[in-house]
Design a protein around this motif. Structure first.
Motif, PDB file in Angstrom:
ATOM      1  N   MET A   1       0.828  -1.221   0.000  1.00 42.91           N
ATOM      2  CA  MET A   1       0.000   0.000   0.000  1.00 42.91           C
ATOM      3  C   MET A   1       0.856   1.263   0.000  1.00 42.91           C
ATOM      4  O   MET A   1       0.616   2.219   0.733  1.00 42.91           O
ATOM      5  N   SER A   2       1.893   1.275  -0.847  1.00 39.61           N
ATOM      6  CA  SER A   2       2.763   2.433  -1.027  1.00 39.61           C
ATOM      7  C   SER A   2       3.389   2.907   0.270  1.00 39.61           C
ATOM      8  O   SER A   2       3.590   4.108   0.485  1.00 39.61           O
ATOM      9  N   GLY A   3       3.686   1.970   1.154  1.00 36.73           N
ATOM     10  CA  GLY A   3       4.424   2.316   2.367  1.00 36.73           C
ATOM     11  C   GLY A   3       3.616   3.021   3.426  1.00 36.73           C
ATOM     12  O   GLY A   3       4.137   3.851   4.163  1.00 36.73           O
ATOM     13  N   ILE A   4       2.323   2.725   3.561  1.00 33.90           N
ATOM     14  CA  ILE A   4       1.505   3.375   4.583  1.00 33.90           C
ATOM     15  C   ILE A   4       2.027   3.084   5.984  1.00 33.90           C
ATOM     16  O   ILE A   4       1.906   3.899   6.886  1.00 33.90           O
ATOM     17  N   ALA A   5       2.654   1.906   6.171  1.00 31.99           N
ATOM     18  CA  ALA A   5       3.276   1.558   7.444  1.00 31.99           C
ATOM     19  C   ALA A   5       4.588   0.855   7.148  1.00 31.99           C
ATOM     20  O   ALA A   5       4.620  -0.122   6.403  1.00 31.99           O
ATOM     21  N   ALA A   6       5.687   1.364   7.737  1.00 30.55           N
ATOM     22  CA  ALA A   6       7.001   0.790   7.458  1.00 30.55           C
ATOM     23  C   ALA A   6       7.113  -0.630   7.991  1.00 30.55           C
ATOM     24  O   ALA A   6       7.676  -1.503   7.336  1.00 30.55           O
ATOM     25  N   ILE A   7       6.585  -0.858   9.194  1.00 30.69           N
ATOM     26  CA  ILE A   7       6.575  -2.202   9.771  1.00 30.69           C
ATOM     27  C   ILE A   7       5.193  -2.505  10.322  1.00 30.69           C
ATOM     28  O   ILE A   7       4.406  -1.592  10.620  1.00 30.69           O
ATOM     29  N   THR A   8       4.910  -3.791  10.449  1.00 33.31           N
ATOM     30  CA  THR A   8       3.708  -4.259  11.133  1.00 33.31           C
ATOM     31  C   THR A   8       4.166  -5.244  12.195  1.00 33.31           C
ATOM     32  O   THR A   8       4.595  -6.353  11.879  1.00 33.31           O
ATOM     33  N   SER A   9       4.137  -4.819  13.445  1.00 31.95           N
ATOM     34  CA  SER A   9       4.625  -5.692  14.518  1.00 31.95           C
ATOM     35  C   SER A   9       3.566  -6.704  14.908  1.00 31.95           C
ATOM     36  O   SER A   9       2.367  -6.431  14.844  1.00 31.95           O
ATOM     37  N   GLY A  10       4.034  -7.891  15.317  1.00 34.40           N
ATOM     38  CA  GLY A  10       3.111  -8.883  15.830  1.00 34.40           C
ATOM     39  C   GLY A  10       2.607  -8.448  17.191  1.00 34.40           C
ATOM     40  O   GLY A  10       3.390  -8.156  18.086  1.00 34.40           O
ATOM     41  N   SER A  11       1.287  -8.399  17.340  1.00 34.40           N
ATOM     42  CA  SER A  11       0.697  -7.938  18.594  1.00 34.40           C
ATOM     43  C   SER A  11      -0.440  -8.871  18.987  1.00 34.40           C
ATOM     44  O   SER A  11      -1.278  -9.228  18.156  1.00 34.40           O
ATOM     45  N   LEU A  12      -0.458  -9.277  20.253  1.00 37.55           N
ATOM     46  CA  LEU A  12      -1.513 -10.127  20.802  1.00 37.55           C
ATOM     47  C   LEU A  12      -1.977  -9.503  22.106  1.00 37.55           C
ATOM     48  O   LEU A  12      -1.151  -9.079  22.916  1.00 37.55           O
TER      49      LEU A  12
END
Length: 500
Positions: A325-336
């Motif tokens: 998505m054109s870099g909307i978020a640089a990273i997506t961390s795993g979250s629980l």
């Protein structure tokens, strides 16, 4: 692409959906008033660069006569994924007769849309036949393609406008249900269960739903160990009502083994994602579902690892999402976390941290937070917190594991990713002090520490938020790609304290 520029485009493009029709000259006379003009009830789909933005969204279109061979179209109260853009009226659309009773319109034109889109080319094609209408649109901007598809049926004017669930129950003899479902004034439907009720019991429930005459309904799922949303559309399509079915009884025992997993559905893109089957647990997979409907897949940051400490474990992974998505978020961390992930497009555009609703109702005085984990930091640390993303930083990532008790005034109140670490509603915290690498399974048993001036009051209401992340600064879009946190056997132990 700059995030703000991209998000501005997304909103502008969606608002422009209703403005993509045109006309050509024709001298034919058609039976518009008798056969074509009227109100149509249907659904709308929108996708961008192959990624679904909305599917089967209820939408009515009104057609009226503009001339002997042209029509006007009106989309009333038009919205995309909860964002209302008001009424859209299109005029002077010239029809071409394909065969008896079938009329079409098609072509290409340039449209000047809201900033920052400007002037863009639009292709369109529509067909009206035997009381049905279909419309397909294509718009290109900055090498990105937006596709819009609508289909609907003409109403006869006698359809009902009622949209309500009139009765709700569960079939069979479910002895673990202590209080049958009740439809409340706020459109919640609540029921109570015994303390010994299992996830399997709740997943096996078979609902019996009655709605207003002629109305239709859809459900977000069938797993009643978590909230299930029902959407009711009136027979004439003009009215929509939503209901949430939930367990009214409070959860007192917080213990999560992660031995059972199931799949949930990200309703906006119809993408299934893995999730722990135990009640009260949610993950960042709900957000990742938004990025997994196109040809390029982000993957899921939380998955099952069958080789856990005992049985299965939850495996949390920080993903490099710069290419999505054109870099909307640089990273997506795993979250629980305990609580819910509640997606809405407007919230995602303004502040995605508001989508994580941390905490479930808790009625004991917490004593200890314990569990077992291991952690491997990634090697490429990425900082996407600013306008320019920087990677290859000489920073070692760390994980985050904590439990937070906070005060509420009602059960609907919740802390989010915005304020879980800062809110003055927080009462007590049990947090892992060392989030560095751990190659082997490592046990922890952390006592709850009460914040200055705070204490447990059994006469008040509380929620307990367990929050685990594979990158401790993932909420700031900072962390190392492929940082991996395994967690197992999480438990909050507490004691029952009676109000004086």
């Amino acid at each position: 692409m700059n995030k703000l520029k991209y998000l501005s485009f997304l909103f502008a493009a969606l608002v422009s959906v209703g403005c993509m029709f045109t006309s050509c000259d024709d001298d034919d006379n058609f039976p518009i008033e008798n056969q074509i003009a009227g109100e149509y009830k249907g659904t709308l789909d929108v996708s961008m660069s192959g990624q679904s933005m909305a599917m089967d969204m209820p939408q009515n279109i009104t057609v009226d006569k503009a001339s002997s061979n042209a029509i006007n179209l009106t989309l009333a109260n038009f919205n995309i994924a909860g964002m209302s853009v008001g009424d859209v009226t299109l005029t002077g659309l010239v029809l071409n007769e394909q065969n008896s009773g079938t009329y079409s319109f098609s072509g290409t034109q340039s449209l000047t849309l809201a900033d920052p889109v400007g002037t863009v080319p639009v292709e369109y094609f529509g067909v009206i036949t035997n009381g049905k209408i279909t419309i397909d649109l294509g718009i290109t901007w900055n090498d990105m393609d937006i596709a819009v598809a609508y289909q609907g049926d003409k109403l006869n004017g006698t359809e009902s406008g009622e949209a309500a669930i009139t009765a709700f129950s569960f079939s069979g003899e479910n002895t673990f249900i202590t209080s049958q479902p009740v439809i409340n004034a706020d459109n919640s439907i609540t029921f109570s269960v015994a303390d010994t009720t299992t996830t399997e019991h709740l997943q096996a429930l078979q609902p019996v739903v009655e709605v207003s005459a002629g109305a239709t309904y859809t459900a977000s799922g069938t797993d009643f160990s978590q909230d299930v949303t029902y959407t009711v559309v009136s027979e004439n399509g003009r009215n929509i009502a939503t209901y949430t079915v939930r367990i009214a009884s409070r959860i007192n025992s917080l213990k999560y083994t992660f031995d059972e997993w199931t799949t949930d559905l990200f309703s906006l893109t119809r993408v299934e994602y893995p999730t722990p089957a135990e009640s009260g647990i949610a993950t960042s997979n709900g957000g990742a579902g938004f990025f997994n409907s196109g040809t390029s897949k982000l993957g899921f940051p939380v998955v099952e690892d069958e080789n856990g400490y005992s049985g299965s474990a939850a495996k949390l992974i920080t993903l490099d999402s710069r290419s999505q998505m054109s870099g909307i978020a640089a990273i997506t961390s795993g979250s629980l976390f305990t609580g819910q992930f509640v997606f809405d497009l407007l919230g995602a555009l303004n502040n995605p941290l508001t989508l994580t609703k941390f905490g479930i109702v808790y009625t004991q005085k917490p004593l200890y937070f314990k569990g077992v984990y291991k952690y491997t930091p990634g090697t490429n640390y990425i900082d996407g917190s600013g306008d320019e993303t920087v990677d290859g930083l000489d920073i070692e990532d760390q994980c985050s594991i904590q439990a937070v008790l906070y005060e509420i005034s009602s059960e609907d109140e919740t802390l989010t990713g915005v304020d879980i670490n800062t809110s003055d509603k927080r009462v007590a915290i049990a947090a892992l002090a060392d989030g560095s690498a751990k190659a082997d399974w490592t046990e922890f048993n952390i006592a709850f520490e009460y914040l200055e001036g705070k204490s447990y009051d059994p006469s008040k209401k509380y929620k307990m938020a367990i929050v685990c992340s594979s990158s401790k600064d993932g909420d700031k879009f900072k962390g190392a790609a492929n940082s991996t946190l395994w967690i197992d056997n999480l438990e909050v132990t507490g004691e029952v304290v009676s109000a004086k």
